[in-house]
Design a protein around this motif. Structure first.
Motif, PDB file in Angstrom:
ATOM      1  N   UNK A   1       0.834  -1.209   0.000  1.00 57.94           N
ATOM      2  CA  UNK A   1       0.000   0.000   0.000  1.00 57.94           C
ATOM      3  C   UNK A   1       0.866   1.256   0.000  1.00 57.94           C
ATOM      4  N   UNK A   2       1.897   1.275   0.846  1.00 53.53           N
ATOM      5  CA  UNK A   2       2.769   2.446   0.894  1.00 53.53           C
ATOM      6  C   UNK A   2       3.546   2.625  -0.403  1.00 53.53           C
ATOM      7  N   UNK A   3       3.941   1.531  -1.017  1.00 54.47           N
ATOM      8  CA  UNK A   3       4.654   1.608  -2.288  1.00 54.47           C
ATOM      9  C   UNK A   3       3.772   2.218  -3.376  1.00 54.47           C
ATOM     10  N   UNK A   4       2.516   1.769  -3.424  1.00 55.89           N
ATOM     11  CA  UNK A   4       1.576   2.317  -4.400  1.00 55.89           C
ATOM     12  C   UNK A   4       1.370   3.816  -4.162  1.00 55.89           C
ATOM     13  N   UNK A   5       1.155   4.194  -2.908  1.00 50.43           N
ATOM     14  CA  UNK A   5       0.955   5.611  -2.577  1.00 50.43           C
ATOM     15  C   UNK A   5       2.185   6.428  -2.958  1.00 50.43           C
ATOM     16  N   UNK A   6       3.373   5.890  -2.632  1.00 43.94           N
ATOM     17  CA  UNK A   6       4.595   6.627  -2.915  1.00 43.94           C
ATOM     18  C   UNK A   6       4.853   6.761  -4.411  1.00 43.94           C
TER      19      UNK A   6
ATOM     20  N   UNK B   1      11.134   9.272  -2.713  1.00 44.19           N
ATOM     21  CA  UNK B   1      10.662   7.912  -2.458  1.00 44.19           C
ATOM     22  C   UNK B   1      10.995   7.489  -1.029  1.00 44.19           C
ATOM     23  N   UNK B   2      10.147   7.897  -0.115  1.00 46.17           N
ATOM     24  CA  UNK B   2      10.323   7.646   1.305  1.00 46.17           C
ATOM     25  C   UNK B   2      10.080   6.194   1.687  1.00 46.17           C
TER      26      UNK B   2
END
Length: 64
Positions: free
Chosen positions: A18-23, A30-31
């Motif tokens: 989920x965080x990868x998609x949001x980022x 790219x946090x």
């Protein structure tokens, strides 16, 4: 203990995805690259805490 580890592993996969998609959708910086190693260390320490007591227990049982 093993159930907790499974929940942690599933949360890791879902959370990182989920965080990868949001980022990716929000763009640079790219946090998520900083989140993955930190969470992976936590998951690894959880895995080690679950596995090591079982290994000690097995050794004690074999000694009897």
């Amino acid at each position: 203990m093993r159930t907790g580890l499974r929940v942690h592993a599933i949360a890791f996969v879902v959370g990182i995805a989920a965080m990868l998609i949001i980022n990716v959708l929000t763009g640079a910086p790219y946090w998520v690259a900083w989140v993955v190693p930190g969470w992976a260390i936590g998951l690894l320490s959880h895995w080690l805490s679950v596995r090591r007591p079982l290994a000690r227990y097995d050794q004690q049982e074999r000694a009897r």
